[in-house]
Design a protein around this motif. Structure first.
Motif, PDB file in Angstrom:
ATOM      1  N   THR A   7      -1.561   3.191  -2.460  1.00  0.00           N
ATOM      2  CA  THR A   7      -2.468   2.068  -2.171  1.00  0.00           C
ATOM      3  C   THR A   7      -1.744   0.611  -2.305  1.00  0.00           C
ATOM      4  O   THR A   7      -2.221  -0.496  -1.327  1.00  0.00           O
ATOM      5  N   VAL A   8      -1.245   0.271  -3.415  1.00  0.00           N
ATOM      6  CA  VAL A   8      -0.774  -1.125  -3.473  1.00  0.00           C
ATOM      7  C   VAL A   8       0.252  -1.309  -2.374  1.00  0.00           C
ATOM      8  O   VAL A   8       0.389  -2.235  -1.874  1.00  0.00           O
ATOM      9  N   GLY A   9       1.071  -0.155  -1.993  1.00  0.00           N
ATOM     10  CA  GLY A   9       2.138  -0.207  -0.738  1.00  0.00           C
ATOM     11  C   GLY A   9       1.246  -0.586   0.315  1.00  0.00           C
ATOM     12  O   GLY A   9       1.644  -1.572   1.146  1.00  0.00           O
ATOM     13  N   TRP A  20      -2.365  -5.024  -7.813  1.00  0.00           N
ATOM     14  CA  TRP A  20      -1.625  -4.566  -8.930  1.00  0.00           C
ATOM     15  C   TRP A  20      -2.024  -3.060  -9.164  1.00  0.00           C
ATOM     16  O   TRP A  20      -3.154  -2.573  -8.821  1.00  0.00           O
ATOM     17  N   LEU A  21      -1.130  -2.015  -9.435  1.00  0.00           N
ATOM     18  CA  LEU A  21      -1.322  -0.939  -9.987  1.00  0.00           C
ATOM     19  C   LEU A  21      -1.322  -1.014 -11.651  1.00  0.00           C
ATOM     20  O   LEU A  21      -0.121  -1.390 -12.187  1.00  0.00           O
ATOM     21  N   ILE A  72      -7.024  -4.019  -7.238  1.00  0.00           N
ATOM     22  CA  ILE A  72      -6.529  -3.502  -8.628  1.00  0.00           C
ATOM     23  C   ILE A  72      -6.747  -1.929  -8.525  1.00  0.00           C
ATOM     24  O   ILE A  72      -8.135  -1.499  -8.152  1.00  0.00           O
ATOM     25  N   ASP A  73      -5.549  -1.133  -8.492  1.00  0.00           N
ATOM     26  CA  ASP A  73      -5.509   0.239  -8.359  1.00  0.00           C
ATOM     27  C   ASP A  73      -5.458   0.814  -9.578  1.00  0.00           C
ATOM     28  O   ASP A  73      -4.394   0.510 -10.544  1.00  0.00           O
TER      29      ASP A  73
END
Lengths: 186, 583
Positions: free
Chosen positions: B118-120, B130-131, B159-160
């Protein structure tokens, strides 16, 4: 950038940035970017370049402040003055980016690259490779009967010149770090 | 520091940030957070029908209130479905905080069920993401996320949160009184350049204000200052699509919207001005047309909080980095202190020229007694709703441009549209977000039938929460804007720009539990609109309009502002090969 009516010329080393904004001359610039060393920060910077179609000619990155967790990314890029300016602005607005310096515009700077160059050569060629290495102040860091690994630091041009001289002597393999750069003086 | 679970922290941090509404959709990786939401009453959760709808609803909420919109979705498909909404918010600078669930940290990278990077995936479509791998850092990250989403140029952040981080216990940190973030964008403009601009304003013969969404994002004070500045100087003002409402449409300095489908007088004034004052707009390609011929004889000021917007497309003679509100305050103060000077004789002549251009009556269309012209439908909608406490959303296409041309916005935050990304399917969920934020207001989504179908599932949300949103569909059974371009650019070969199997919108409304109204005769239109307005509940209004109407004025791709097309007669060969490659 200035409301003053200064005539625009082409000088990338002047104290004032007087280059024409809309010039289509492609220039090579070295950017030093201080970033928060957090996961994904390099991907973020590289993603900016690929996503907006900017060039990366060389890139190095490593943590430079272990307590403050800061990394320095040095990027050599090319583009028209307008594109270079836009790259700097786009980098500066990224949240994990602390500081962007366009070393090419800001004044004299030192650029160095480290390279490991393996040369396969026998007989007279092998001796010649050692002689040239001495001239270029490259160190031998590994040796077999048929090869040397030379280590050298210098400007990218110097490394290119060294490799060009080695190629007629035997097969050349190379690993390069990319440019690290810093402004001269205070 | 209080110890609590990560899931609890999410709810606590949202409360501390003053969040009253979350738009979301549950799934495996966010169940602990949903469990916390279930056990409290301060934050209202709105269950959408698709994660894209959640983000657009949050955008509608944010754009109509000035507060950040909050989204909560699950991992994998939940996050990927949110990508279009996040990109939309990034392009239009809408503050969104999106919380996504993630598979537990020890499963990341194993291609687990409903795992996605998800952040990628969202790195290019968020301002920051952010993860969170440790519960101890979760609440601090949420506070930082709100700071970044809402300061500087607003935008979406994500935010993950892996599921094990939601279950684990950690230390909660309170919202800092003063943000400790190093991200502190500059809000004050350079006084020297502001003074230089004031000097230019004092002598300008043909000045114009060109304003954008940045004025609205800057807040109510900025809108007040803009109005004061325009009235005090007497300079004409035009606005981008995103900036409609910051200066009132019933104000006498208002020229109407500019750009590709902007008004003739606005575009010619931009072309002919000698001083252009861009306030919170970004010289988008819909605005500039051919760059080389964009307003060739003017000096240009550009006020923008984002330094990268300045000199990106158009060279600024007066580059002012700062928040619109702060800069306008300084600008007004300096202008007043220097004696409130303008070149009034020249500006009067300038206005005389503009009045000449207005006589073109560029929005005139051929009326019809047999079919409802889309322009007529919007004129009647405007007449019958302009005195309401009214919010307008749109989808994307011809109807969107006609809405911008024919509806008047006298206040900011009343107009929600997808400008930068041009997302079909934006309007229905956005109208839901607006209605949630303004329960007593009249919320209308002006739509085309094709756009509307893209997120029609959100009618379920409207019915569930008894939201009386009015879906005003201008139904031409065509992808109108695509059809218009095919007519102008592709030899009238209408490749896949019409729908052969449209639903019966009245029955569709009934199937959802809403009210459906269909109208096709211009004589019945007013009564039908009144019926829509008087119904206390969601309505799908199927307005069958002229199928082949084109949207004018139009600056064809690759042309300059003074090369506008005003009507059908001028369209033959209007766009050449060079323009055809542009979008």
């Amino acid at each position: 950038m200035s409301p003053l009516n200064i005539e625009q010329g082409s000088s990338s080393h002047s104290a004032y940035d007087l280059r024409s904004h809309m010039s289509d001359v492609v220039e090579v610039h070295t950017l030093a970017i201080l970033v928060e060393n957090e996961p994904g920060v390099l991907a973020r910077v590289i993603g900016l370049f690929s996503g907006r179609g900017y060039n990366i000619e060389s890139l190095t990155v490593a943590e430079v402040d272990h307590t403050g967790r800061r990394s320095r990314i040095t990027i050599v890029t090319s583009g028209t003055p307008q594109v270079i300016h836009q790259i700097k602005m786009q980098l500066e607005r990224m949240v994990p980016v602390h500081e962007v310096a366009d070393l090419t515009v800001e004044g004299p700077h030192v650029s160095r690259e480290l390279a490991l160059i393996k040369v396969f050569a026998k007989g007279e060629s092998r001796v010649e490779s050692l002689r040239i290495a001495e001239i270029f102040r490259a160190n031998v860091v590994d040796s077999t009967l048929e090869s040397f690994i030379f280590e050298m630091t210098g400007t990218p041009e110097k490394i290119d010149a060294f490799a060009d001289l080695m190629r007629p002597l035997g097969e050349v393999r190379m690993a390069r770090t990319g440019v690290a750069a810093m402004a001269r003086g205070l | 520091m209080t110890q609590m679970t990560g899931a609890r922290m999410v709810v606590e941090a949202l409360k501390e940030q003053g969040v009253d509404t979350v738009f979301g959709y549950p799934g495996g990786a966010v169940l602990p957070i949903y469990d916390e939401i279930f056990q409290q009453n301060e934050i209202r959760h709105i269950l959408v029908r698709h994660e894209q709808g959640a983000v657009h609803a949050a955008e509608g909420y944010a754009r109509s209130t000035g507060k950040p919109g909050v989204v909560l979705v699950t991992s994998g498909p939940g996050a990927t479905n949110a990508v279009t909404g996040l990109t939309d918010a990034l392009m239009d600078s809408i503050p969104i905080v999106c919380l996504t669930g993630q598979v537990p940290t020890f499963m990341i990278g194993s291609d687990a069920f409903q795992e996605a990077d998800t952040v990628g995936i969202t790195r290019p479509c968020t301002k920051m993401n952010w993860l969170v791998k440790e519960t101890d850092t979760l609440s601090g990250t949420i506070h930082e996320a709100f700071h970044i989403a809402t300061s500087g140029r607003p935008g979406p952040v994500l935010i993950d949160i892996p599921k094990d981080v939601q279950f684990a216990t950690g230390a909660y940190s309170n919202k800092p009184k003063v943000s400790k973030s190093h991200y502190q964008p500059r809000v004050k403009g350079d006084p020297e350049i502001i003074t230089a601009l004031v000097e230019a304003m004092e002598t300008a013969e043909r000045p114009i204000f060109y304003t954008g969404g940045g004025v609205i994002n800057s807040g109510p004070a900025a809108n007040q200052l803009l109005r004061e500045l325009v009235e005090a100087t007497g300079f004409p003002i035009t606005s981008t699509l995103m900036g409609l409402g910051s200066y009132p449409a019933n104000g006498d300095k208002w020229l109407g919207m500019l750009g590709m489908h902007g008004l003739y007088e606005a575009n010619l004034a931009m072309h002919g001005c000698d001083l252009m004052i861009n306030i919170g707009a970004r010289f988008d390609d819909r605005i500039t047309g051919r760059i080389a011929d964009f307003s060739p004889n003017s000096r240009k000021a550009h006020i923008d909080i984002d330094p990268s917007s300045i000199n990106k497309v158009i060279h600024a003679d007066f580059p002012i980095v700062g928040d619109v509100g702060h800069v306008l305050e300084d600008l007004l103060r300096i202008w007043k202190s220097r004696g409130r000077k303008t070149n009034s004789a020249a500006v009067k002549q300038w206005w005389a020229q503009i009045e000449e251009w207005k006589k073109t009556r560029c929005l005139d269309y051929k009326p019809s007694e047999a079919t409802i012209k889309p322009q007529y439908a919007l004129e009647r909608l405007e007449a019958l709703t302009k005195n309401h406490d009214r919010y307008i959303c749109t989808e994307v296409g011809q109807h969107q441009m006609w809405a911008a041309q024919f509806l008047g916005f006298n206040d900011p935050n009343r107009w929600m549209t997808s400008g930068g990304l041009g997302t079909m399917g934006y309007g229905t969920p956005a109208s839901i977000g607006v209605q949630i934020a303004h329960p007593g207001a009249l919320v209308i989504n002006v739509a085309g039938e094709a756009s509307w179908l893209m997120n029609m599932q959100e009618m379920g949300t409207a019915v569930q929460y008894r939201l009386p949103v009015k879906q005003f569909i201008l139904n031409n059974e065509r992808l109108g804007m695509v059809r218009q371009w095919q007519e102008l650019l592709h030899g009238e070969r209408y490749s896949h720009s019409w729908s052969e199997a449209l639903p019966d919108f009245v029955k569709l409304a009934e199937a959802f539990g809403a009210k459906g109204i269909m109208v096709s005769d211009p004589k019945d239109l007013d009564d039908a609109i009144m019926e829509m307005l008087n119904y206390d509940g969601p309505v799908i209004f199927d307005c069958l309009v002229e199928k082949h109407e084109n949207c004018f004025p139009m600056i064809p791709s690759g042309k300059a502002h003074n090369e506008m097309l005003l009507g059908e007669a001028e369209t033959q060969g209007a766009i050449q090969a060079g323009g055809a490659v542009l979008v």
